[in-house]
Design a protein around this motif. Sequence first.
Motif, short mmCIF file in Angstrom:
data_model
loop_
_atom_site.label_atom_id
_atom_site.label_comp_id
_atom_site.label_asym_id
_atom_site.label_seq_id
_atom_site.Cartn_x
_atom_site.Cartn_y
_atom_site.Cartn_z
N ALA A 110 0.93 -1.12 0.01
CA ALA A 110 -0.10 0.16 0.07
C ALA A 110 0.77 1.18 -0.06
CB ALA A 110 -0.80 -0.06 1.22
N ARG A 111 1.96 1.14 0.85
CA ARG A 111 2.68 2.51 0.89
C ARG A 111 3.48 2.84 -0.43
NH1 ARG A 111 4.10 0.75 6.18
NH2 ARG A 111 5.71 -0.39 5.32
N GLU A 146 -0.56 -4.62 -13.23
CA GLU A 146 1.04 -5.01 -13.37
C GLU A 146 1.90 -4.32 -12.35
OE1 GLU A 146 1.56 -3.51 -17.36
OE2 GLU A 146 0.67 -5.55 -18.03
N ARG A 147 1.51 -3.14 -11.84
CA ARG A 147 2.22 -2.55 -10.66
C ARG A 147 1.99 -3.42 -9.53
NH1 ARG A 147 6.07 -0.61 -8.64
NH2 ARG A 147 6.01 1.13 -6.95
N CYS A 148 0.98 -4.04 -9.11
CA CYS A 148 0.76 -4.86 -8.11
C CYS A 148 1.84 -6.10 -8.12
CB CYS A 148 -0.66 -5.30 -7.78
SG CYS A 148 -1.59 -4.06 -7.53
N GLU A 177 0.13 4.14 4.29
CA GLU A 177 -0.57 3.12 4.68
C GLU A 177 -1.95 3.34 5.16
OE1 GLU A 177 1.46 0.79 7.71
OE2 GLU A 177 -0.43 -0.19 8.36
N PRO A 178 -3.05 2.96 4.37
CA PRO A 178 -4.18 3.41 4.61
C PRO A 178 -4.94 2.90 5.97
CG PRO A 178 -4.15 2.14 2.48
CD PRO A 178 -2.97 2.09 3.27
N ALA A 179 -6.02 3.83 6.61
CA ALA A 179 -6.45 3.21 7.84
C ALA A 179 -7.43 2.14 7.43
CB ALA A 179 -7.19 4.32 8.50
N PRO A 180 -7.27 1.09 8.32
CA PRO A 180 -8.09 -0.21 7.84
C PRO A 180 -9.52 0.20 7.78
CG PRO A 180 -6.46 -0.64 9.50
CD PRO A 180 -6.39 0.73 9.26
N PHE A 215 -2.61 6.25 -7.42
CA PHE A 215 -1.81 4.81 -7.69
C PHE A 215 -0.56 4.98 -8.54
CE2 PHE A 215 -6.60 3.07 -8.01
CZ PHE A 215 -6.62 3.52 -6.45
N ARG A 216 0.51 5.10 -7.89
CA ARG A 216 1.63 5.12 -8.53
C ARG A 216 2.45 4.28 -9.09
NH1 ARG A 216 2.91 10.68 -7.76
NH2 ARG A 216 1.59 11.67 -6.19
N ALA A 217 3.00 4.44 -10.32
CA ALA A 217 4.25 3.53 -10.75
C ALA A 217 5.53 3.73 -10.03
CB ALA A 217 4.54 3.78 -12.32
#
Length: 456
Positions: free
Chosen positions: A44-45, A106-108, A51-54, A62-64
């Motif tokens: 996530a980071r 693809e980033r994931c 780090e999103p709050a749960p 969303f970054r490359a």
Amino acid sequence: MTPRPDPADSASKRVDTIAAIATPPGRGGVGIVRVSGNNLAAVARALCGKEPAPRRASNADFRAADGSVIDSGLVLYFKAPASYTGEDVLELHGHGGTVVQRLVLERCLELGARLAQAGEFTRRAYLNGKIDLAQAEAVIDLIEAQTAAAARSAVRSLRGEFSAAINSLLEALTELRLLVEANLDFPEEDVDFLPRPAAEGKLARIAERLAQVFDSAQQGQLLHDGLQVVIAGQPNVGKSTLLNALSGDELAIVTPLAGTTRDAVHSTVHIEGVPLHIIDTAGLRETEDAIEKIGIERTWREIERADVLLLLVDARSGLGQAEREIVARIPERLARITVCNKADLAGLRPERHEGADGVAITLAAKTGEGIGLLRSELLRVAGWHPAEGVFIARERHLEALRRTREHLAAARSQIGRAELFAEELRLAQLALSAITGEFSSDDLLGEIFGRFCIGK
Ligand SMILES: Nc1nc2c(ncn2[C@@H]2O[C@H](COP(=O)(O)OP(=O)(O)OP(=O)(O)O)[C@@H](O)[C@H]2O)c(=O)[nH]1
Ligand SMILES: [Mg+2]
């Protein structure tokens, strides 16, 4: 058969991270990429810069890898074990474009995930004890439901109503087994932990409840699988007209010429939510026409596979020698309804008649008169009775319930012999627990989850 792993063990085990596009392919308002694995905070980071709050929806870019923005959208973070799979889950809600979703996916993968297989998210939910096997099956049944009745019953199974009925039966069996085993373990005690009348009473109550569950599951299986109904008869009696009338569509070609239909024509119609897979076939007659011959061979093949045969005859002539020859050749297990068509030409009123040749329905496929009688009769033959609380089920479940029933019957006949009695109860319990997946083979799991879509 391997028991389901203890969720407490699997949570601590290292699992690989899986990712998939969870929304259907094509253009859409929103496209969701789903990720599941251990410790997704780092993913996530790297992807969202935080780090999103749960369990809180928040905006994110969303970054490359080079920091450029692939898409902007919502991110949802579920920390293990409070997630669909029981692992950490990230949901990236971006724009529903094929290319942009692929880039996010693809980033994931770049960040260490691998592509999920069909049904792998739900498989993990099952392996991590979030849902049982019957509930996992209901997930795909809900996604694939074609009618409101099927969807409603799938939701019931998904929410655990079917499983609860099975678990309550399993508990009753456990209690009975404890008493029998107590008698076996302490034979010198004066007390009889399970006097015969008590054993008989308890067993009868379990069998009664099993019968109720079986009935409901059977209805659910009908909603799930439906029936194969084949329309057969001599040429020109109106088979294709009947298919069209039942489906409400001009699917099959109708002409006054005998021998019009060559290839089998399939159509699924729903009656009260029950899917009927109806097949119109080439008329059965002696012929020299090579194409028609192949058509007739196919008709026989369809008849052999069917659950119900609609034997169509012209109401003006009724059942004749040609039909008797057909009847003589059909498999014995096949249910049959004789349909006397062209009632209008015969000057007959639509009616249901039960005689030596079974049930006959007089109707006129062309005008639609009497079609309602046939629909009701089809549901009756299927064993459908509208009931509340039907949960979706499949043949696998019915098979397990049948085996349980057999072992209970065997237990009843062994009631005086404690050891054999106990063994039959154990086998009944084992058969029943296959439904919720307490014991299931990898092959079975592969077969069940392989039918899912990727991303579910
Ligand atoms: N009057 C009347 N005509 C009908 C009825 N049902 C069918 N027909 C007519 O009977 C003729 C044959 O109908 P089809 O549905 O093509 O018959 P089929 O059994 O499929 O014939 P094949 O495909 O050749 O085996 C057509 O002209 C239909 O319009 C009916 O209920 N009443
Ligand atoms: Mg035809």
